[in-house]
Design a protein around this motif. Structure first.
Motif, PDB file in Angstrom:
ATOM      1  N   GLY A  33      33.951  68.182  53.107  1.00 44.66           N
ATOM      2  CA  GLY A  33      32.646  68.145  53.765  1.00 44.66           C
ATOM      3  C   GLY A  33      31.554  68.398  52.757  1.00 44.66           C
ATOM      4  O   GLY A  33      31.773  68.321  51.543  1.00 44.66           O
ATOM      5  N   GLY A  34      30.354  68.719  53.250  1.00 43.61           N
ATOM      6  CA  GLY A  34      29.218  68.954  52.381  1.00 43.61           C
ATOM      7  C   GLY A  34      28.703  70.374  52.492  1.00 43.61           C
ATOM      8  O   GLY A  34      28.881  71.039  53.518  1.00 43.61           O
ATOM      9  N   VAL A  35      28.062  70.858  51.430  1.00 44.36           N
ATOM     10  CA  VAL A  35      27.499  72.207  51.414  1.00 44.36           C
ATOM     11  C   VAL A  35      26.265  72.248  52.306  1.00 44.36           C
ATOM     12  O   VAL A  35      25.409  71.360  52.236  1.00 44.36           O
ATOM     13  CB  VAL A  35      27.127  72.630  49.977  1.00 44.36           C
ATOM     14  N   ARG A  36      26.179  73.263  53.140  1.00 44.28           N
ATOM     15  CA  ARG A  36      25.065  73.403  54.056  1.00 44.28           C
ATOM     16  C   ARG A  36      24.158  74.582  53.704  1.00 44.28           C
ATOM     17  O   ARG A  36      22.964  74.569  53.984  1.00 44.28           O
ATOM     18  CB  ARG A  36      25.594  73.580  55.490  1.00 44.28           C
ATOM     19  N   ASP A  37      24.729  75.603  53.114  1.00 43.92           N
ATOM     20  CA  ASP A  37      23.971  76.825  52.848  1.00 43.92           C
ATOM     21  C   ASP A  37      24.722  77.617  51.788  1.00 43.92           C
ATOM     22  O   ASP A  37      25.868  77.307  51.438  1.00 43.92           O
ATOM     23  CB  ASP A  37      23.828  77.646  54.137  1.00 43.92           C
ATOM     24  N   LEU A  38      24.061  78.641  51.247  1.00 43.64           N
ATOM     25  CA  LEU A  38      24.681  79.570  50.314  1.00 43.64           C
ATOM     26  C   LEU A  38      24.434  80.980  50.816  1.00 43.64           C
ATOM     27  O   LEU A  38      23.315  81.310  51.233  1.00 43.64           O
ATOM     28  CB  LEU A  38      24.084  79.432  48.906  1.00 43.64           C
ATOM     29  N   TYR A  39      25.478  81.809  50.787  1.00 44.09           N
ATOM     30  CA  TYR A  39      25.340  83.212  51.131  1.00 44.09           C
ATOM     31  C   TYR A  39      25.406  84.037  49.850  1.00 44.09           C
ATOM     32  O   TYR A  39      26.342  83.882  49.053  1.00 44.09           O
ATOM     33  CB  TYR A  39      26.460  83.661  52.074  1.00 44.09           C
ATOM     34  N   PHE A  40      24.413  84.890  49.657  1.00 46.32           N
ATOM     35  CA  PHE A  40      24.416  85.778  48.496  1.00 46.32           C
ATOM     36  C   PHE A  40      24.263  87.212  48.971  1.00 46.32           C
ATOM     37  O   PHE A  40      23.812  87.464  50.090  1.00 46.32           O
ATOM     38  CB  PHE A  40      23.284  85.410  47.532  1.00 46.32           C
ATOM     39  N   ASP A  41      24.674  88.150  48.127  1.00 44.94           N
ATOM     40  CA  ASP A  41      24.450  89.539  48.499  1.00 44.94           C
ATOM     41  C   ASP A  41      23.180  90.035  47.815  1.00 44.94           C
ATOM     42  O   ASP A  41      22.912  89.723  46.655  1.00 44.94           O
ATOM     43  CB  ASP A  41      25.673  90.421  48.197  1.00 44.94           C
ATOM     44  N   ASP A  42      22.389  90.769  48.588  1.00 41.59           N
ATOM     45  CA  ASP A  42      21.079  91.186  48.082  1.00 41.59           C
ATOM     46  C   ASP A  42      21.150  92.451  47.246  1.00 41.59           C
ATOM     47  O   ASP A  42      20.120  92.982  46.843  1.00 41.59           O
ATOM     48  CB  ASP A  42      20.089  91.366  49.240  1.00 41.59           C
ATOM     49  N   VAL A  51      28.597  77.669  52.285  1.00 41.27           N
ATOM     50  CA  VAL A  51      28.857  77.360  53.684  1.00 41.27           C
ATOM     51  C   VAL A  51      29.004  75.847  53.784  1.00 41.27           C
ATOM     52  O   VAL A  51      28.100  75.099  53.421  1.00 41.27           O
ATOM     53  CB  VAL A  51      27.710  77.848  54.589  1.00 41.27           C
ATOM     54  N   VAL A  52      30.141  75.405  54.289  1.00 45.72           N
ATOM     55  CA  VAL A  52      30.485  73.984  54.257  1.00 45.72           C
ATOM     56  C   VAL A  52      30.392  73.379  55.653  1.00 45.72           C
ATOM     57  O   VAL A  52      30.908  73.938  56.627  1.00 45.72           O
ATOM     58  CB  VAL A  52      31.904  73.773  53.694  1.00 45.72           C
ATOM     59  N   ASP A  53      29.711  72.247  55.744  1.00 45.08           N
ATOM     60  CA  ASP A  53      29.647  71.459  56.968  1.00 45.08           C
ATOM     61  C   ASP A  53      30.810  70.479  56.945  1.00 45.08           C
ATOM     62  O   ASP A  53      30.866  69.577  56.094  1.00 45.08           O
ATOM     63  CB  ASP A  53      28.309  70.709  57.020  1.00 45.08           C
ATOM     64  N   THR A  54      31.745  70.649  57.887  1.00 47.94           N
ATOM     65  CA  THR A  54      32.950  69.818  57.892  1.00 47.94           C
ATOM     66  C   THR A  54      32.777  68.542  58.706  1.00 47.94           C
ATOM     67  O   THR A  54      33.749  67.814  58.929  1.00 47.94           O
ATOM     68  CB  THR A  54      34.145  70.612  58.436  1.00 47.94           C
ATOM     69  N   ARG A  55      31.543  68.284  59.175  1.00 46.10           N
ATOM     70  CA  ARG A  55      31.202  67.002  59.789  1.00 46.10           C
ATOM     71  C   ARG A  55      32.163  66.629  60.933  1.00 46.10           C
ATOM     72  O   ARG A  55      32.909  65.667  60.843  1.00 46.10           O
ATOM     73  CB  ARG A  55      31.177  65.903  58.744  1.00 46.10           C
ATOM     74  N   LYS A  56      32.137  67.430  61.958  1.00 44.02           N
ATOM     75  CA  LYS A  56      32.915  67.229  63.197  1.00 44.02           C
ATOM     76  C   LYS A  56      34.400  67.516  63.026  1.00 44.02           C
ATOM     77  O   LYS A  56      35.174  67.392  63.977  1.00 44.02           O
ATOM     78  CB  LYS A  56      32.729  65.797  63.743  1.00 44.02           C
ATOM     79  N   TRP A  57      34.804  67.906  61.838  1.00 47.09           N
ATOM     80  CA  TRP A  57      36.216  68.214  61.611  1.00 47.09           C
ATOM     81  C   TRP A  57      36.569  69.553  62.259  1.00 47.09           C
ATOM     82  O   TRP A  57      37.617  69.700  62.890  1.00 47.09           O
ATOM     83  CB  TRP A  57      36.470  68.241  60.106  1.00 47.09           C
ATOM     84  N   LEU A  58      35.690  70.540  62.109  1.00 48.82           N
ATOM     85  CA  LEU A  58      35.858  71.846  62.739  1.00 48.82           C
ATOM     86  C   LEU A  58      34.533  72.206  63.426  1.00 48.82           C
ATOM     87  O   LEU A  58      33.805  73.069  62.950  1.00 48.82           O
ATOM     88  CB  LEU A  58      36.226  72.914  61.707  1.00 48.82           C
TER      89      LEU A  58
END
Length: 270
Positions: A33-42, A51-58
């Motif tokens: 799938g494609g990357v949708r977001d990034l999580y970082f620790d502050d 964060v991966v968008d699996t495009r209707k896969w999940l």
């Protein structure tokens, strides 16, 4: 738009978060799938997950992948290659789309994938006392460290979304010591250790320039309620810092990084 920033001093590539979000995730047996977001620790300003968008896969679930699982980032082919099969990712303990990511969830992911937990290790720091996630993972695989801290014993989570903080209309405002100076437009991330080294700040409503770099080390506080980033610089110091032209496709060079810090040294001396 520039695809990466490169320091000639350290020969380090700085990925922009906006560019990472255009990449595809490539498993060992095909595209995930494609990357949708990034999580970082502050706390350490370090990217912990894509964060991966699996495009209707999940549908309705988040796929979280740690830099520890990355084989390499291939900017020429717009992919992040990971050490996992599609079936492995499909069966992972995924997160509901709107739920916060708890430390317990992170612990379950680490146990499932066989990742070391970044809060474990031989010492403090972004990657358990190691310079980057790759060295940290190698140390774990060689038995030099172990996951010996229970998630139940940990305090509050520090994970944040880059998309929540940046943006043309929703970006958090930058509050200098003497007033507002712009808003967060992007993040510049060190490709070796996945640390966010700079905020890319749009200043066109405050200064004649449009984009400047602000080192995350200058961030004094993030006010999540008011959506502000408070920095230990004056507006003049920001104004004298390194400017960027997003359309020039020009990388950051040593002079740019020196200029980022030169204005603060000058004003501190005066």
């Amino acid at each position: 738009m520039f695809n990466f920033l490169k320091s000639q001093r350290r020969l380090t590539i700085f990925y922009l978060s906006s560019v990472i979000e255009k990449l595809n995730i490539q498993a060992t047996d095909g595209e995930l799938g494609g990357v949708r977001d990034l999580y970082f620790d502050d706390q350490y300003w370090t990217v912990r997950y894509l964060v991966v968008d699996t495009r209707k896969w999940l549908p309705g679930k988040k796929v979280l992948l740690s830099p520890i699982s990355f084989d390499h980032v291939d900017m020429e082919n717009n992919t992040v290659n990971v050490f996992a099969t599609k079936e492995t990712v499909k069966n992972a303990p995924h997160q509901l789309d709107d739920a916060p990511v708890s430390k317990q969830t992170e612990q379950h992911l680490a146990n499932y994938y066989g990742w070391p937990t970044y809060w474990s290790g031989l010492g403090l720091g972004a990657w358990g006392g190691y310079d980057n996630p790759y060295a940290f993972g190698d140390a774990y695989n060689n038995g030099l460290i172990q996951n010996n801290v229970s998630a139940d014993d940990l305090g509050d989570d520090h994970l944040r979304s880059t998309n929540h903080i940046k943006g043309d209309f929703t970006g958090y405002r930058i509050e200098a010591l003497d007033g507002e100076i712009g808003h967060v437009s992007d993040f510049a991330i060190d490709e070796t250790n996945w640390k966010i080294e700079y905020l890319v700040v749009e200043t066109r409503n405050w200064l004649l320039g449009e984009f400047v770099l602000i080192a995350t080390g200058w961030v004094k506080e993030i006010n999540w309620e008011d959506k502000k980033v408070l920095i230990n610089l004056t507006k003049e110091q920001v104004k004298q810092g390194a400017e960027l032209d997003p359309d020039s496709n020009r990388p950051i060079i040593r002079h740019d990084e020196e200029q980022v810090y030169a204005s603060t040294r000058k004003q501190n001396i005066e």
